[in-house]
Enzyme design. Structure first.
Site, PDB file in Angstrom:
ATOM      1  N   PRO A  10       0.796  -1.229   0.000  1.00 23.59           N
ATOM      2  CA  PRO A  10       0.000   0.000   0.000  1.00 23.59           C
ATOM      3  C   PRO A  10       0.829   1.280   0.000  1.00 23.59           C
ATOM      4  CG  PRO A  10      -0.103  -1.095   2.138  1.00 23.59           C
ATOM      5  CD  PRO A  10       0.537  -2.054   1.186  1.00 23.59           C
ATOM      6  N   ASN A  11       0.349   2.212  -0.773  1.00 22.67           N
ATOM      7  CA  ASN A  11       0.874   3.585  -0.866  1.00 22.67           C
ATOM      8  C   ASN A  11       2.195   3.690  -1.629  1.00 22.67           C
ATOM      9  OD1 ASN A  11      -1.288   4.789   0.671  1.00 22.67           O
ATOM     10  ND2 ASN A  11      -0.396   3.769   2.453  1.00 22.67           N
ATOM     11  N   TYR A  23      11.344   8.693   1.485  1.00 23.46           N
ATOM     12  CA  TYR A  23      11.341   7.689   0.418  1.00 23.46           C
ATOM     13  C   TYR A  23      12.038   8.136  -0.864  1.00 23.46           C
ATOM     14  CZ  TYR A  23       7.816   5.805   3.585  1.00 23.46           C
ATOM     15  OH  TYR A  23       7.173   5.328   4.694  1.00 23.46           O
ATOM     16  N   HIS A  85       3.519  -4.011   9.520  1.00 24.76           N
ATOM     17  CA  HIS A  85       3.334  -3.821  10.961  1.00 24.76           C
ATOM     18  C   HIS A  85       1.975  -4.300  11.460  1.00 24.76           C
ATOM     19  CE1 HIS A  85       6.741  -1.354   9.911  1.00 24.76           C
ATOM     20  NE2 HIS A  85       5.981  -0.520   9.232  1.00 24.76           N
ATOM     21  N   ASP A  92       1.070 -15.404   7.466  1.00 18.74           N
ATOM     22  CA  ASP A  92       0.561 -16.772   7.272  1.00 18.74           C
ATOM     23  C   ASP A  92       0.654 -17.201   5.806  1.00 18.74           C
ATOM     24  OD1 ASP A  92      -0.011 -17.016   9.956  1.00 18.74           O
ATOM     25  OD2 ASP A  92      -2.179 -16.749   9.733  1.00 18.74           O
ATOM     26  N   GLU A 103      12.324  -9.374   2.514  1.00 18.53           N
ATOM     27  CA  GLU A 103      11.548  -8.200   2.948  1.00 18.53           C
ATOM     28  C   GLU A 103      12.409  -6.954   2.748  1.00 18.53           C
ATOM     29  OE1 GLU A 103      10.595  -8.393   7.109  1.00 18.53           O
ATOM     30  OE2 GLU A 103       9.857  -6.326   7.179  1.00 18.53           O
ATOM     31  N   HIS A 105      12.549  -2.553   2.959  1.00 20.31           N
ATOM     32  CA  HIS A 105      11.998  -1.231   3.279  1.00 20.31           C
ATOM     33  C   HIS A 105      12.944  -0.167   2.773  1.00 20.31           C
ATOM     34  CE1 HIS A 105       8.938  -3.143   5.641  1.00 20.31           C
ATOM     35  NE2 HIS A 105       9.892  -3.892   6.172  1.00 20.31           N
ATOM     36  N   ILE A 106      12.374   0.819   2.120  1.00 20.62           N
ATOM     37  CA  ILE A 106      13.183   1.913   1.574  1.00 20.62           C
ATOM     38  C   ILE A 106      13.802   2.728   2.713  1.00 20.62           C
ATOM     39  CG2 ILE A 106      13.072   4.045   0.211  1.00 20.62           C
ATOM     40  CD1 ILE A 106      10.615   2.715  -1.259  1.00 20.62           C
ATOM     41  N   SER A 107      12.969   3.047   3.699  1.00 16.09           N
ATOM     42  CA  SER A 107      13.443   3.842   4.841  1.00 16.09           C
ATOM     43  C   SER A 107      13.953   2.913   5.936  1.00 16.09           C
ATOM     44  CB  SER A 107      12.296   4.708   5.375  1.00 16.09           C
ATOM     45  OG  SER A 107      11.268   3.886   5.895  1.00 16.09           O
ATOM     46  N   ARG A 112      12.592   5.224  12.931  1.00 14.80           N
ATOM     47  CA  ARG A 112      11.346   5.995  12.824  1.00 14.80           C
ATOM     48  C   ARG A 112      10.432   5.692  14.026  1.00 14.80           C
ATOM     49  NH1 ARG A 112       9.047   5.367   6.914  1.00 14.80           N
ATOM     50  NH2 ARG A 112       7.752   7.097   7.675  1.00 14.80           N
ATOM     51  N   ARG A 116       6.668   1.271  13.844  1.00 12.27           N
ATOM     52  CA  ARG A 116       7.294   0.672  12.649  1.00 12.27           C
ATOM     53  C   ARG A 116       8.403  -0.320  13.012  1.00 12.27           C
ATOM     54  NH1 ARG A 116       5.207   3.924   8.459  1.00 12.27           N
ATOM     55  NH2 ARG A 116       4.763   6.005   9.216  1.00 12.27           N
TER      56      ARG A 116
HETATM   57  C1  DQA Z   1       8.059   1.258   4.183  1.00 11.44           C
HETATM   58  C2  DQA Z   1       8.067   1.518   5.683  1.00 11.44           C
HETATM   59  C3  DQA Z   1       6.677   1.318   6.275  1.00 11.44           C
HETATM   60  O1  DQA Z   1       6.698   1.577   7.668  1.00 11.44           O
HETATM   61  C4  DQA Z   1       5.689   2.268   5.618  1.00 11.44           C
HETATM   62  O2  DQA Z   1       4.386   2.048   6.125  1.00 11.44           O
HETATM   63  C5  DQA Z   1       5.719   2.190   4.138  1.00 11.44           C
HETATM   64  C6  DQA Z   1       7.005   2.082   3.462  1.00 11.44           C
HETATM   65  C7  DQA Z   1       9.436   1.575   3.541  1.00 11.44           C
HETATM   66  O3  DQA Z   1       9.626   1.205   2.394  1.00 11.44           O
HETATM   67  O4  DQA Z   1      10.279   2.227   4.170  1.00 11.44           O
HETATM   68  O5  DQA Z   1       4.695   2.296   3.484  1.00 11.44           O
HETATM   69  O6  DQA Z   1       7.808  -0.128   3.957  1.00 11.44           O
END
Ligand code: DQA
Length: 151
Positions: A10-11, A23, A85, A92, A103, A105-107, A112, A116
């Site tokens: 998402p997003n 990001y 999170h 599952d 897995e 994560h960009i950040s 943070r 998170r």
């Molecule tokens: C994220 C970190 C998550 O906490 C956040 O909700 C995102 C992006 C990252 O790529 O840093 O949507 O996954």
């Protein structure tokens, strides 16, 4: 040629305009191009998908499990976004479909907000790449290729 599936949650369709301090300014289209270029260098076919919907991501994880079982896919690189999170269902799915998953994560989520810091995905991930910006996607694809060759 074996496949790698890159999933964004998402997003992440808002990359480029969304919180650039966290990001960066690269768009999702740019990130997907970087992923495909990494695949070309590494000799794997990269397919990229993004969804804002948990159930859709779960269906794609199940599909990846079937592709892995058929010997067509090395595994999945996934940025689960905020579902990281919250989603026991994604946890599952990854476990249930026996998917090898990196897995990403960009950040740096650990630098943070405390909400998170916990990931439902990490316990079922083969490895984790955090906080290296969008360059992390290419590193994650490379890592997936390497761990797949080692096993
Ligand atoms: C994220 C970190 C998550 O906490 C956040 O909700 C995102 C992006 C990252 O790529 O840093 O949507 O996954």
């Amino acid at each position: 040629m074996k496949k790698v599936l890159v999933l964004n949650g998402p997003n992440l369709n808002l990359l480029g305009q969304r919180e650039p301090a966290q990001y960066g300014t690269d768009t999702l289209a740019t990130v997907e191009t970087l992923c495909k270029e990494a695949g070309e260098r590494l000799g794997v076919e990269v397919e990229c998908r993004q969804s804002n919907h948990e159930g859709v991501l779960i269906d794609w994880i199940h599909e990846a499990g079937r592709e892995m079982a058929a010997g067509n896919m090395l595994g999945v690189v996934m940025n689960p976004g905020a579902f990281t999170h919250t989603s026991i269902a994604l946890h599952d799915a990854i476990k249930g479909a026996s998917v090898t998953l990196i897995e990403l994560h960009i950040s740096n989520v650990h630098a943070r907000e405390s909400f998170r810091h916990h990931s439902y995905i990490s316990p079922v991930a083969r490895g984790i790449i955090v906080g290296l910006g969008v360059k992390g996607y290419a590193l994650a694809i490379d890592a997936l290729v390497q761990v797949s060759q080692a096993t």
